[in-house]
Design a protein around this motif. Sequence first.
Motif, PDB file in Angstrom:
ATOM      1  N   ALA A 238       0.840  -1.199   0.000  1.00  0.00           N
ATOM      2  CA  ALA A 238       0.000   0.000   0.000  1.00  0.00           C
ATOM      3  C   ALA A 238       0.878   1.253   0.000  1.00  0.00           C
ATOM      4  CB  ALA A 238      -0.895  -0.003   1.229  1.00  0.00           C
ATOM      5  N   MET A 239       0.468   2.234  -0.784  1.00  0.00           N
ATOM      6  CA  MET A 239       1.241   3.477  -0.882  1.00  0.00           C
ATOM      7  C   MET A 239       0.287   4.662  -0.912  1.00  0.00           C
ATOM      8  SD  MET A 239       3.699   2.694  -4.054  1.00  0.00           S
ATOM      9  CE  MET A 239       4.493   1.122  -4.195  1.00  0.00           C
ATOM     10  N   PRO A 240       0.804   5.834  -0.532  1.00  0.00           N
ATOM     11  CA  PRO A 240      -0.016   7.037  -0.668  1.00  0.00           C
ATOM     12  C   PRO A 240      -0.186   7.399  -2.149  1.00  0.00           C
ATOM     13  CG  PRO A 240       2.148   7.563   0.224  1.00  0.00           C
ATOM     14  CD  PRO A 240       2.064   6.079   0.142  1.00  0.00           C
ATOM     15  N   PRO A 241      -1.183   8.232  -2.448  1.00  0.00           N
ATOM     16  CA  PRO A 241      -1.523   8.552  -3.843  1.00  0.00           C
ATOM     17  C   PRO A 241      -0.344   9.025  -4.686  1.00  0.00           C
ATOM     18  CG  PRO A 241      -3.096   9.549  -2.347  1.00  0.00           C
ATOM     19  CD  PRO A 241      -2.057   8.921  -1.497  1.00  0.00           C
ATOM     20  N   ASN A 242       0.475   9.911  -4.129  1.00  0.00           N
ATOM     21  CA  ASN A 242       1.553  10.448  -4.962  1.00  0.00           C
ATOM     22  C   ASN A 242       2.552   9.371  -5.343  1.00  0.00           C
ATOM     23  OD1 ASN A 242       2.247  10.420  -2.153  1.00  0.00           O
ATOM     24  ND2 ASN A 242       4.073  11.593  -2.652  1.00  0.00           N
ATOM     25  N   GLU A 243       2.706   8.368  -4.483  1.00  0.00           N
ATOM     26  CA  GLU A 243       3.643   7.299  -4.800  1.00  0.00           C
ATOM     27  C   GLU A 243       3.047   6.321  -5.805  1.00  0.00           C
ATOM     28  OE1 GLU A 243       5.322   5.629  -1.213  1.00  0.00           O
ATOM     29  OE2 GLU A 243       6.416   7.494  -0.858  1.00  0.00           O
ATOM     30  N   GLY A 265      -8.747   3.817   0.342  1.00  0.00           N
ATOM     31  CA  GLY A 265      -8.058   4.651   1.327  1.00  0.00           C
ATOM     32  C   GLY A 265      -6.589   4.317   1.489  1.00  0.00           C
ATOM     33  N   ASP A 266      -6.197   4.151   2.747  1.00  0.00           N
ATOM     34  CA  ASP A 266      -4.794   3.884   3.050  1.00  0.00           C
ATOM     35  C   ASP A 266      -4.336   2.525   2.561  1.00  0.00           C
ATOM     36  OD1 ASP A 266      -4.617   6.262   4.255  1.00  0.00           O
ATOM     37  OD2 ASP A 266      -4.699   5.515   6.315  1.00  0.00           O
ATOM     38  N   HIS A 267      -5.293   1.709   2.141  1.00  0.00           N
ATOM     39  CA  HIS A 267      -4.907   0.360   1.747  1.00  0.00           C
ATOM     40  C   HIS A 267      -4.794   0.199   0.243  1.00  0.00           C
ATOM     41  CE1 HIS A 267      -5.342  -0.731   5.874  1.00  0.00           C
ATOM     42  NE2 HIS A 267      -6.569  -0.244   5.892  1.00  0.00           N
ATOM     43  N   ARG A 268      -4.898   1.305  -0.473  1.00  0.00           N
ATOM     44  CA  ARG A 268      -4.834   1.172  -1.928  1.00  0.00           C
ATOM     45  C   ARG A 268      -3.453   0.718  -2.370  1.00  0.00           C
ATOM     46  NH1 ARG A 268      -8.885   2.591  -5.247  1.00  0.00           N
ATOM     47  NH2 ARG A 268      -7.811   3.360  -7.073  1.00  0.00           N
ATOM     48  N   LYS A 269      -3.478  -0.247  -3.262  1.00  0.00           N
ATOM     49  CA  LYS A 269      -2.230  -0.829  -3.743  1.00  0.00           C
ATOM     50  C   LYS A 269      -2.216  -0.813  -5.258  1.00  0.00           C
ATOM     51  CE  LYS A 269      -2.215  -4.076   0.046  1.00  0.00           C
ATOM     52  NZ  LYS A 269      -2.456  -5.456   0.452  1.00  0.00           N
ATOM     53  N   VAL A 270      -1.041  -0.687  -5.800  1.00  0.00           N
ATOM     54  CA  VAL A 270      -0.921  -0.775  -7.250  1.00  0.00           C
ATOM     55  C   VAL A 270      -0.726  -2.234  -7.635  1.00  0.00           C
ATOM     56  CG1 VAL A 270       0.407  -0.110  -9.273  1.00  0.00           C
ATOM     57  CG2 VAL A 270       0.145   1.492  -7.386  1.00  0.00           C
TER      58      VAL A 270
END
Lengths: 276, 75
Positions: A238-243, A265-270
């Motif tokens: 999981a990373m913040p949006p900018n990453e 949210g905070d759990h979004r992953k690419v």
Amino acid sequence: MTSSEGNEFRGRTPEEATETGLAILKLTEEQVEIEVLSKGSRGLLGFGAEDARVRITPIGKKTSKPASPPPPEKTAAPPPRPAVKTQPEATVQQPEAPKAPPKPEKPVEPKPSAAPGDGADPKDVAAELLQGLLDRMGVKASVQTTEYRGVLDEGQDAPLVLNIEGEDLGILIGRRAETLSSIQYLTRLMVNHRLHRWVNVIVDVEGYRARREEQLARLANRMADRAVSTGKPVMLEAMPPNERRIVHITLRDNPLVTTESVGEGDHRKVTIIPKE
Amino acid sequence: MKDLIEYIAENLVDDPDKVRVREVRTSQGMMLELRVARDDMGRVIGTSGRVANAMRAVLRVPANRQGKQVTLEIV
């Protein structure tokens, strides 16, 4: 408030949905964060086709202001095309489509750089406001403006970069760079409020963001290779949006993979998905 | 820390003269009470409290350094 945290838009492709969204919000790509919620699917011969969905979140826009100053841009811009809210109907057209259709060019209008402001150089204004913030945080540090060296979206103006230098500044970064993000967010708001226009400001601490960007780009490429060689999707942590954005942009032109953000949210992953 | 919040608030609102920050001692440490003009409330709170939370995050830097518990409330 109409534009709450993120607006969802639909379209046949994520690009199309984005275009629609930006037209409706009257924003340009650099003013928003775009997350692809679903890339949609073409379905089989038009059955089971699903719209692509994107979430568009204005960055640092003050939504609470009823009478915001009219944006200086869009003088000659024609009214946005009526949103192409395509339903699956359009999906039948290409049963034998080439595997990698060229990306439609997104109409990114360059922002007029000659917006009035108060005559002050945005760099100086931003550096001064950030310095004032640091002083009051009791941090001994100086602020330098530097050139942006990271990845840019097509047609995006280079943001203004403020680098904080001093000793023992890890405290300004914080866990998962949350403190740094907050400093950047507040600086952006203060700068925009002072200048009465949108300026993209990046705040870095001793080149931390710059190093992190390079690191993420390398990670993205390495994981893309893995996805291709194993033929299986690779999910990053999981990373913040900018990453996440850096990963998406790094792999945007990679013909062998596609990327997608999943989770909330905070759990979004690419996820890096090998193309068939 | 009071002046930190004053500084941020004054640079975000349309009516900086109405910005007031009061220090209140609490059992755990200190609370900062921020007041702004009614029309400026949205600017210091932000969508889903994003601005307020960013102020809390930067406030934590001097608070931690001084070993204090400091909270921020917007009233």
